[in-house]
Design a protein around this motif. Structure first.
Motif, mmCIF file in Angstrom:
data_model
loop_
_atom_site.group_PDB
_atom_site.id
_atom_site.type_symbol
_atom_site.label_atom_id
_atom_site.label_comp_id
_atom_site.label_asym_id
_atom_site.label_seq_id
_atom_site.Cartn_x
_atom_site.Cartn_y
_atom_site.Cartn_z
ATOM 1 N N PRO A 200 -7.467 22.061 20.582
ATOM 2 C CA PRO A 200 -7.554 20.604 20.413
ATOM 3 C C PRO A 200 -6.885 20.164 19.114
ATOM 4 N N ASP A 201 -6.406 18.941 19.081
ATOM 5 C CA ASP A 201 -5.611 18.446 17.952
ATOM 6 C C ASP A 201 -6.310 18.597 16.607
ATOM 7 N N ASP A 202 -7.611 18.406 16.580
ATOM 8 C CA ASP A 202 -8.350 18.449 15.304
ATOM 9 C C ASP A 202 -8.777 19.856 14.907
ATOM 10 N N LEU A 203 -8.421 20.854 15.721
ATOM 11 C CA LEU A 203 -8.889 22.221 15.465
ATOM 12 C C LEU A 203 -7.803 23.042 14.776
ATOM 13 N N SER A 204 -8.017 23.348 13.515
ATOM 14 C CA SER A 204 -7.073 24.179 12.772
ATOM 15 C C SER A 204 -7.402 25.649 12.983
ATOM 16 N N LEU A 205 -6.529 26.537 12.493
ATOM 17 C CA LEU A 205 -6.780 27.968 12.592
ATOM 18 C C LEU A 205 -8.060 28.336 11.854
ATOM 19 N N VAL A 206 -8.275 27.732 10.684
ATOM 20 C CA VAL A 206 -9.492 28.012 9.902
ATOM 21 C C VAL A 206 -10.726 27.594 10.688
ATOM 22 N N ASP A 207 -10.655 26.422 11.345
ATOM 23 C CA ASP A 207 -11.779 25.959 12.157
ATOM 24 C C ASP A 207 -12.037 26.910 13.326
ATOM 25 N N ALA A 208 -10.942 27.376 13.937
ATOM 26 C CA ALA A 208 -11.064 28.306 15.065
ATOM 27 C C ALA A 208 -11.768 29.593 14.634
ATOM 28 N N LEU A 209 -11.409 30.074 13.454
ATOM 29 C CA LEU A 209 -12.060 31.281 12.930
ATOM 30 C C LEU A 209 -13.523 31.002 12.607
ATOM 31 N N GLY A 210 -13.819 29.769 12.206
ATOM 32 C CA GLY A 210 -15.215 29.383 11.960
ATOM 33 C C GLY A 210 -16.034 29.434 13.237
ATOM 34 N N ILE A 211 -15.458 28.950 14.341
ATOM 35 C CA ILE A 211 -16.138 29.025 15.640
ATOM 36 C C ILE A 211 -16.324 30.481 16.058
ATOM 37 N N ALA A 212 -15.278 31.292 15.846
ATOM 38 C CA ALA A 212 -15.377 32.723 16.175
ATOM 39 C C ALA A 212 -16.474 33.391 15.357
ATOM 40 N N ALA A 213 -16.544 33.064 14.073
ATOM 41 C CA ALA A 213 -17.572 33.641 13.199
ATOM 42 C C ALA A 213 -18.965 33.231 13.655
ATOM 43 N N ALA A 214 -19.111 31.964 14.059
ATOM 44 C CA ALA A 214 -20.410 31.477 14.532
ATOM 45 C C ALA A 214 -20.861 32.224 15.782
ATOM 46 N N ASN A 215 -19.889 32.733 16.556
ATOM 47 C CA ASN A 215 -20.188 33.515 17.760
ATOM 48 C C ASN A 215 -20.191 35.014 17.496
ATOM 49 N N ASP A 216 -20.228 35.387 16.209
ATOM 50 C CA ASP A 216 -20.318 36.785 15.791
ATOM 51 C C ASP A 216 -19.100 37.606 16.218
ATOM 52 N N LYS A 217 -17.903 36.983 16.176
ATOM 53 C CA LYS A 217 -16.670 37.681 16.534
ATOM 54 C C LYS A 217 -15.869 38.137 15.317
ATOM 55 N N MET A 218 -16.277 37.729 14.118
ATOM 56 C CA MET A 218 -15.467 38.015 12.935
ATOM 57 C C MET A 218 -16.087 39.078 12.024
ATOM 58 N N LYS A 219 -17.055 39.791 12.525
ATOM 59 C CA LYS A 219 -17.653 40.863 11.737
ATOM 60 C C LYS A 219 -16.716 42.063 11.738
ATOM 61 N N ILE A 220 -16.069 42.286 10.611
ATOM 62 C CA ILE A 220 -15.044 43.327 10.528
ATOM 63 C C ILE A 220 -15.631 44.677 10.141
ATOM 64 N N VAL A 221 -16.600 44.684 9.237
ATOM 65 C CA VAL A 221 -17.134 45.943 8.710
ATOM 66 C C VAL A 221 -18.631 46.033 8.988
ATOM 67 N N ASP A 222 -19.064 47.179 9.501
ATOM 68 C CA ASP A 222 -20.470 47.462 9.757
ATOM 69 C C ASP A 222 -20.825 48.748 9.016
ATOM 70 N N PHE A 223 -21.731 48.642 8.061
ATOM 71 C CA PHE A 223 -22.089 49.806 7.242
ATOM 72 C C PHE A 223 -23.311 50.552 7.789
ATOM 73 N N SER A 224 -23.623 50.332 9.046
ATOM 74 C CA SER A 224 -24.761 51.007 9.668
ATOM 75 C C SER A 224 -24.565 52.523 9.679
ATOM 76 N N PHE A 225 -25.671 53.258 9.466
ATOM 77 C CA PHE A 225 -25.635 54.725 9.514
ATOM 78 C C PHE A 225 -26.104 55.261 10.874
ATOM 79 N N ASP A 226 -26.353 54.349 11.823
ATOM 80 C CA ASP A 226 -26.810 54.753 13.146
ATOM 81 C C ASP A 226 -25.670 55.470 13.876
ATOM 82 N N PRO A 227 -25.816 56.759 14.197
ATOM 83 C CA PRO A 227 -24.714 57.508 14.822
ATOM 84 C C PRO A 227 -24.388 57.046 16.240
ATOM 85 N N THR A 228 -25.296 56.292 16.869
ATOM 86 C CA THR A 228 -25.038 55.815 18.232
ATOM 87 C C THR A 228 -24.206 54.536 18.258
#
Length: 565
Positions: A200-228
């Motif tokens: 949409p016209d009012d949606l910038s790339l930064v805004d798009a990444l904000g929506i992705a982050a809100a949907n838990d799509k931008m988590k790049i690093v997970d420091f969990s020690f769970d082997p599974t």
């Protein structure tokens, strides 16, 4: 597809096949056919290495992986740069010192022919399985979405690769991979910007990444020690490092690319360039998948992305039940679109609204539930159906939402990637079979012309195996994960043999042979138990070979001392 798409697709593929065939003509000897006369510059090595790894599975599966699970898959590549450094320091100088045709030839110099043959056979089994998937992946998905005949498409891809691979060998592969990388990068970059322009016209790339982050799509690093947990920082650094070390350091598919370089320094340059570019490239592909997710927050998305399953369920007695879920999803997606627009407006005013974010997460959870319900209905209609549709997400977007002409280019990207990877795999399989097994075990001397002909014959035979495997294999799980799982089951053992060869001078052939067999059986059992992420199998396999071979060597020495006394 429109006429312009067919023209773009056909001309691109035809050019690559003819270019590779005509430019290389016929190789005169085995050295030229397998090693391209060792004339390749470092930058061409880098492109060849990248094209070999970036198969069609990469461009089909990774965006779909990001669409469903976000950016966490990038952790898989965290160990790659370090692996490149280790290979440049310890592996490449040894390959050039012994002037080897294959990686496994080095093992005989260090141990004996048994170890060389064992490593070669493990490679042939693992890569023989994967090459079928390399061709099958684009074929099954393109045939499903475009209505093309699956087996015909598999044969077209396989034969196209064979034409220039049999004719020109490594030189043809390197030449064509330059063109293929250009097509791939051009297609991806254009797609990336078209997705952004489709917002949409009012949606910038930064805004798009904000929506992705809100949907838990931008988590790049997970420091969990769970082997599974499949993808974490730790199994990316440890397991990913060992997988990349095995793949780039011991797999003839990749070793055969960089030992064609002019010198040790050019070979090292090629791998370092790959190490610097690979993670950003994978990040970009994943980000494209995340943006496809954001795109579908504002555009219609199907309940299930695999049209074969959708058509089957609509033709069954469960079609009304499925249609009910479709209507529910439509309502959820309309609500998500409205909430996303409101959330974007808040972001535009530098205000992160937690209520809207919570509402968005709740709707996403409902969407996932509906998609799971759809899978259950599909399985009732066809219990044998593969309901994992991750690999269909990106190609669905390409076919249904990209402009005319670009559809043909993106399909060319997928087929070019399949051809680039398949060509390298065929060349590696043929070289290993001809040099490590056939030539090494012949009792009589043969001419150079004989071995060149034999290598070409093995290329054709492995091409036939690849095509036949692709015709019978079944799609399961996410393809990019499947390929890496197959690799992880075998790579650790082979890597362990190489680590002992390079770093543990006191261990001899007999100890390594039995250690490798014991380790491979152990890895099969561990994978069957499913106790951990498959990435750890690379670390465990390599560690077991080193440990077992050291223990067996000590036991053999003690046994020898007792006999002597």
């Amino acid at each position: 597809m429109q006429t312009i798409d067919w023209i773009v697709l056909s001309c691109t593929l035809l050019f690559i096949v003819l270019y590779g065939t005509i430019k290389t003509k016929r190789s005169k000897n085995v050295n030229e056919y397998i090693l391209a006369n060792k004339e390749t510059p470092g930058w061409a090595v880098a492109l060849s290495v990248m094209a070999t790894q970036a198969s069609a599975i990469t461009f089909l599966s990774i965006p779909g992986q990001a669409y469903h699970d976000g950016m966490s898959f990038i952790q898989f590549y965290f160990g790659l740069p370090l692996a490149m450094i280790v290979i440049c320091i310890f592996f490449i100088p040894r390959y050039y010192k012994y002037n080897v045709f294959t990686a496994y030839e080095f093992l005989e110099r260090r141990f004996d022919v048994r170890i060389r043959s064992l490593a070669a056979v493990l490679f042939l089994i693992q890569r023989g399985i994967v090459i079928g998937l390399t061709i099958y992946a684009p074929a099954i998905i393109l045939s499903t979405l475009l209505g093309w005949d699956l087996k015909t498409l598999i044969i077209i891809i396989g034969v196209s690769v064979l034409v220039y691979t049999v004719t020109g060998g490594s030189k043809a592969i390197i030449l064509t991979q330059k063109q293929q990388v250009f097509v791939i990068l051009t297609g991806l970059i254009l797609t990336f910007f078209i997705i952004i322009n489709s917002f949409p016209d009012d949606l910038s790339l930064v805004d798009a990444l904000g929506i992705a982050a809100a949907n838990d799509k931008m988590k790049i690093v997970d420091f969990s020690f769970d082997p599974t947990v499949r993808y974490t920082f730790w199994n990316g650094i440890a397991g990913g490092f060992f997988l990349m070390l095995a793949y780039f350091g011991t797999d003839q598919t990749q070793v055969g690319r960089y030992i064609t370089a002019k010198s040790v320094s050019e070979s090292q340059k090629g791998l370092i360039i790959n190490g610097l570019l690979k993670v950003p490239m994978q990040f970009f592909i994943l980000l494209t998948g995340v943006l496809v997710f954001v795109f579908f927050q504002f555009h219609s998305a199907p309940l299930h992305f695999n049209p074969t399953n959708t058509n089957a369920v609509h033709a069954s007695i469960y079609h009304k039940e499925y249609q009910t879920v479709e209507r529910e999803l439509h309502e959820v997606l309309e609500d998500k679109k409205e909430v996303s627009m409101l959330y974007t407006g808040q972001l535009y005013q530098d205000y992160n609204n937690p209520i809207l974010q919570e509402k968005m997460v709740s709707l996403s959870s409902k969407e996932r539930e509906l998609r799971e319900q759809a899978k259950e209905i599909i399985l009732k209609a066809n219990p044998k159906a593969e309901v994992n549709d991750k690999d269909y997400v990106f190609i669905y977007f390409i076919v249904n939402y990209l402009p005319k002409g670009l559809i043909g280019l993106l399909l060319a990207v997928i087929l070019c990637a399949a051809m680039a990877a398949s060509a390298s795999e065929l060349n590696a399989l043929a070289a290993t079979t001809a040099i490590d097994l056939y030539k090494r075990n012949l009792k009589t001397e043969k001419t150079e012309k004989h071995y060149l002909k034999a290598t070409r014959i093995f290329t054709v035979l492995w091409g036939a195996v690849a095509i036949l495997t692709a015709c019978v294999v079944n799609l399961f799980e996410n393809l990019i994960q499947l390929v890496n799982i197959v690799g992880s089951v075998f790579y650790g053992t082979v890597l362990g043999i190489f680590l002992v060869a390079i770093f543990v001078k006191s261990v001899q052939a007999n100890a390594v042979f039995w250690a490798a067999l014991l380790t491979q059986l152990s890895i099969f059992y561990l994978y069957y138990l499913d106790l951990m992420s498959f990435l750890w199998l690379n670390f465990i396999g390599a560690s077991f070979v080193v440990l077992f071979s050291y223990i067996i060597q000590k036991a053999l020495l003690l046994k020898g001392i007792k006999r002597a006394s």
